[in-house]
Write a protein that holds these residues in place. Structure first.
Motif, PDB file in Angstrom:
ATOM      1  N   TYR A  69       0.834  -1.205   0.000  1.00  0.00           N
ATOM      2  CA  TYR A  69       0.000   0.000   0.000  1.00  0.00           C
ATOM      3  C   TYR A  69       0.869   1.256   0.000  1.00  0.00           C
ATOM      4  N   GLY A  70       1.903   1.270   0.816  1.00  0.00           N
ATOM      5  CA  GLY A  70       2.812   2.424   0.870  1.00  0.00           C
ATOM      6  C   GLY A  70       3.491   2.679  -0.463  1.00  0.00           C
ATOM      7  N   THR A  71       3.879   1.610  -1.135  1.00  0.00           N
ATOM      8  CA  THR A  71       4.519   1.738  -2.445  1.00  0.00           C
ATOM      9  C   THR A  71       3.549   2.333  -3.464  1.00  0.00           C
ATOM     10  N   GLN A  72       2.324   1.804  -3.506  1.00  0.00           N
ATOM     11  CA  GLN A  72       1.311   2.330  -4.425  1.00  0.00           C
ATOM     12  C   GLN A  72       0.983   3.786  -4.093  1.00  0.00           C
ATOM     13  N   PHE A  73       0.865   4.081  -2.808  1.00  0.00           N
ATOM     14  CA  PHE A  73       0.553   5.439  -2.371  1.00  0.00           C
ATOM     15  C   PHE A  73       1.626   6.410  -2.853  1.00  0.00           C
ATOM     16  N   THR A  74       2.884   6.051  -2.639  1.00  0.00           N
ATOM     17  CA  THR A  74       3.991   6.921  -3.036  1.00  0.00           C
ATOM     18  C   THR A  74       4.019   7.113  -4.551  1.00  0.00           C
TER      19      THR A  74
END
Length: 96
Positions: free
Chosen positions: A29-34
């Motif tokens: 999720y953090g990767t997609q968010f960034t």
């Protein structure tokens, strides 16, 4: 702006707006968010807004776990969420 057509950029911004953790782990999720937040500059113009968008996209259990934390930096939000995820995995492993 020079490399992606406007419609593609707009789609990525919409993808960011609709991004929720769902079945993703915190790292995913953090990767997609960034990745997608780069297309939504106006929405994450400050660090506080970036943190707020990140937390609002998390599954409700993580939101509840972070509600009392004073988080003002995105990396701190990501780190604390990963800590919660790790503790939950340890508790689940212990229970089984």
């Amino acid at each position: 702006e020079n490399y992606l057509p406007h419609l593609v950029q707009e789609k990525r911004e919409n993808d960011f707006i609709r991004l929720f953790q769902g079945a993703l782990n915190v790292f995913e999720y953090g990767t997609q968010f960034t990745k997608l937040s780069k297309f939504a500059h106006e929405l994450v113009v400050t660090e506080q807004r970036r943190v707020r968008w990140f937390i609002q996209g998390l599954n409700i259990g993580f939101q509840v776990a972070l509600v009392a934390a004073q988080i003002n930096i995105f990396t701190e939000a990501l780190e604390k969420t990963q800590q919660v995820e790790n503790v939950r995995a340890q508790v689940k492993a212990f229970q089984t």
